[in-house]
Structure formats: C-alpha cells, structure tokens
Write a protein that holds these residues in place. Structure first.
Motif, PDB file in Angstrom:
ATOM      1  N   GLU A   1      49.058 -47.262  23.615  1.00 27.56           N
ATOM      2  CA  GLU A   1      49.754 -46.761  22.422  1.00 27.56           C
ATOM      3  C   GLU A   1      48.736 -46.155  21.471  1.00 27.56           C
ATOM      4  OE1 GLU A   1      52.836 -46.553  22.568  1.00 27.56           O
ATOM      5  OE2 GLU A   1      53.285 -48.035  24.113  1.00 27.56           O
TER       6      GLU A   1
ATOM      7  N   ASN B   1      46.756 -44.750  12.892  1.00 24.54           N
ATOM      8  CA  ASN B   1      46.240 -44.335  14.191  1.00 24.54           C
ATOM      9  C   ASN B   1      45.343 -45.440  14.717  1.00 24.54           C
ATOM     10  OD1 ASN B   1      47.472 -41.767  14.309  1.00 24.54           O
ATOM     11  ND2 ASN B   1      45.924 -40.954  12.929  1.00 24.54           N
TER      12      ASN B   1
ATOM     13  N   GLY C   1      52.702 -49.147  13.691  1.00 26.34           N
ATOM     14  CA  GLY C   1      53.540 -49.159  12.486  1.00 26.34           C
ATOM     15  C   GLY C   1      53.431 -50.515  11.813  1.00 26.34           C
TER      16      GLY C   1
ATOM     17  N   THR D   1      49.550 -45.357  18.086  1.00 30.56           N
ATOM     18  CA  THR D   1      49.821 -45.676  16.679  1.00 30.56           C
ATOM     19  C   THR D   1      50.291 -47.119  16.519  1.00 30.56           C
ATOM     20  OG1 THR D   1      52.116 -44.924  16.823  1.00 30.56           O
ATOM     21  CG2 THR D   1      50.466 -43.295  16.103  1.00 30.56           C
TER      22      THR D   1
ATOM     23  N   TYR E   1      54.769 -53.032   8.584  1.00 34.71           N
ATOM     24  CA  TYR E   1      55.638 -53.420   7.479  1.00 34.71           C
ATOM     25  C   TYR E   1      55.125 -54.748   6.936  1.00 34.71           C
ATOM     26  CZ  TYR E   1      59.513 -50.267   8.736  1.00 34.71           C
ATOM     27  OH  TYR E   1      60.292 -49.187   8.987  1.00 34.71           O
TER      28      TYR E   1
ATOM     29  N   ARG F   1      54.647 -52.539  14.873  1.00 34.18           N
ATOM     30  CA  ARG F   1      55.316 -51.771  15.916  1.00 34.18           C
ATOM     31  C   ARG F   1      54.235 -51.004  16.667  1.00 34.18           C
ATOM     32  NH1 ARG F   1      57.918 -46.692  15.925  1.00 34.18           N
ATOM     33  NH2 ARG F   1      57.350 -46.392  13.764  1.00 34.18           N
TER      34      ARG F   1
ATOM     35  N   THR G   1      53.235 -51.567   1.444  1.00 33.27           N
ATOM     36  CA  THR G   1      52.415 -50.406   1.801  1.00 33.27           C
ATOM     37  C   THR G   1      52.145 -49.519   0.585  1.00 33.27           C
ATOM     38  OG1 THR G   1      54.389 -49.180   2.491  1.00 33.27           O
ATOM     39  CG2 THR G   1      53.180 -50.368   4.208  1.00 33.27           C
TER      40      THR G   1
ATOM     41  N   ALA H   1      55.259 -45.418  18.809  1.00 31.95           N
ATOM     42  CA  ALA H   1      56.422 -44.849  18.135  1.00 31.95           C
ATOM     43  C   ALA H   1      57.741 -45.280  18.761  1.00 31.95           C
ATOM     44  CB  ALA H   1      56.315 -43.320  18.133  1.00 31.95           C
TER      45      ALA H   1
ATOM     46  N   GLU I   1      57.433 -48.243   6.120  1.00 34.49           N
ATOM     47  CA  GLU I   1      56.461 -48.469   7.187  1.00 34.49           C
ATOM     48  C   GLU I   1      55.266 -47.550   6.962  1.00 34.49           C
ATOM     49  OE1 GLU I   1      56.781 -48.651  11.933  1.00 34.49           O
ATOM     50  OE2 GLU I   1      57.153 -46.658  11.114  1.00 34.49           O
ATOM     51  N   LYS I   2      54.096 -48.078   7.234  1.00 37.21           N
ATOM     52  CA  LYS I   2      52.860 -47.290   7.218  1.00 37.21           C
ATOM     53  C   LYS I   2      52.427 -47.157   8.668  1.00 37.21           C
ATOM     54  CE  LYS I   2      48.987 -45.538   5.584  1.00 37.21           C
ATOM     55  NZ  LYS I   2      48.876 -44.327   4.845  1.00 37.21           N
ATOM     56  N   THR I   3      52.225 -45.940   9.131  1.00 37.76           N
ATOM     57  CA  THR I   3      51.799 -45.703  10.509  1.00 37.76           C
ATOM     58  C   THR I   3      50.301 -45.434  10.517  1.00 37.76           C
ATOM     59  OG1 THR I   3      53.960 -44.813  11.078  1.00 37.76           O
ATOM     60  CG2 THR I   3      52.145 -44.301  12.571  1.00 37.76           C
TER      61      THR I   3
END
Length: 179
Positions: A130, A152, A134, A132, A136, A84, A46, A87, A148-150
């Motif tokens: 959901e 939207n 996540g 968001t 990796y 992911r 990331t 959250a 981790e990059k989250t």
C-alpha cells in the motif's frame, strides 16, 4: 434536664449537618474547578496536529506514526488512531489492546504522541503493498473525529496483511514500538 439535653443534642446535630453541607459544597466546587480545567483540553484531530509516518529499523515490519500538537490548546489523543492502509481499505487496522495506557495521552502545544504500526506478520493472510495511510483520530467515546488525513508511506509503500495492527497512543516512541 431532658429539655436541656435535647437542645444540646439538636444544636450539636445542627453543627454536624452544617459541616457536612459545607464539605459537600467544597467538594462540588472542587469538581466544578476540575471540570473547568478539563474543559480547556480539546480532542486531538487532524486539524490541530501534524502527522508523520516513518519506517523504523527495529522492530522489523513496523512503522511509527507521530502526532504533534500544532494548536494553541492542550489536546487529548484518545485511544488509538483509526488507520486505513491503502485507498481501497474496507476496515481500519485492529488496535493492539495489550498496549492500552493507564491514562489518555495529553499533549501541550508542540508535544507529540506516538503509535506503533505492525504492518504484517507471517501469521497473517493475504496482503499487498500500500502506498498511503489514512488517519482518523478518536474522541473520548472511541468514535472517529474530524477529517481523514492521508499520508504517503515511506519508500513508496509498505506491505500490509491481515495481521496488521496499531498501538494505542503512547507518550513516547519507545513505548509505541515496545510491543
């Protein structure tokens, strides 16, 4: 006569052994050069990529994850991303094994890799909307790397159920969405 034959035979054997050792040395030098060339390639993370997730019109129930190399070095997008959904997700989405490419996707600076995300299927159970995602990256040993990059999710969220899966990294968007 025997002494002459043995000497000639030993001399010929010495030449064969010397040639074999020289060949091994050349092969070892080639392997070292290959390893040196490969060493200049880093793992995509990331920190050295820009990630975006978009909704696609076809196939339905899919999103497209795009990773663009923003670094100055070539990077390898190994395996598939760990994703992911939401959250509170307890486990990453399953990898679609049938999408495993023949080789690791290698990205020059500015190039992109793609992963298709099936968000749900009528065969799946439960689920919810959901907001968001996540992300990796994985290393050459299929372990998570970096932070981790989250992201939207588009349109305020997407519905995910137990059938949600992600493809391995692909070199183009069409292959990522072809399954």
């Amino acid at each position: 006569m025997r002494i002459t034959t043995r000497s000639a035979s030993r001399a010929a054997s010495s030449v064969v052994v010397a040639a074999a050792l020289a060949l091994v040395g050349v092969q070892a030098a080639g392997a070292t050069a290959s390893a040196t060339a490969k060493a200049s390639t880093v793992t995509c993370t990331t920190a050295n990529t820009k990630l975006t997730v978009t909704e696609v019109s076809r196939p339905i129930n899919h999103l497209l994850l795009k990773a663009t190399n923003t670094g100055t070095e070539t990077c390898d997008a190994h395996y598939a991303p760990f994703l992911r959904a939401g959250a509170d997700a307890q486990a990453p989405l399953a990898w679609a094994e049938e999408t495993k490419p023949q080789a690791v996707v290698t990205l020059q600076p500015g190039q992109s890799a793609y992963a298709g995300i099936l968000t749900y299927s009528p065969d799946g159970e439960g689920g919810g909307t959901e907001k968001t995602l996540g992300v990796y990256f994985t290393d050459r040993n299929a372990a998570g790397t970096g932070k981790e990059k989250t992201l939207n999710l588009p349109n305020g969220g997407a519905f995910f159920n137990s059938a949600a899966t992600v493809t391995y990294w692909q070199a183009n968007a069409a292959d990522a969405l072809a399954w």
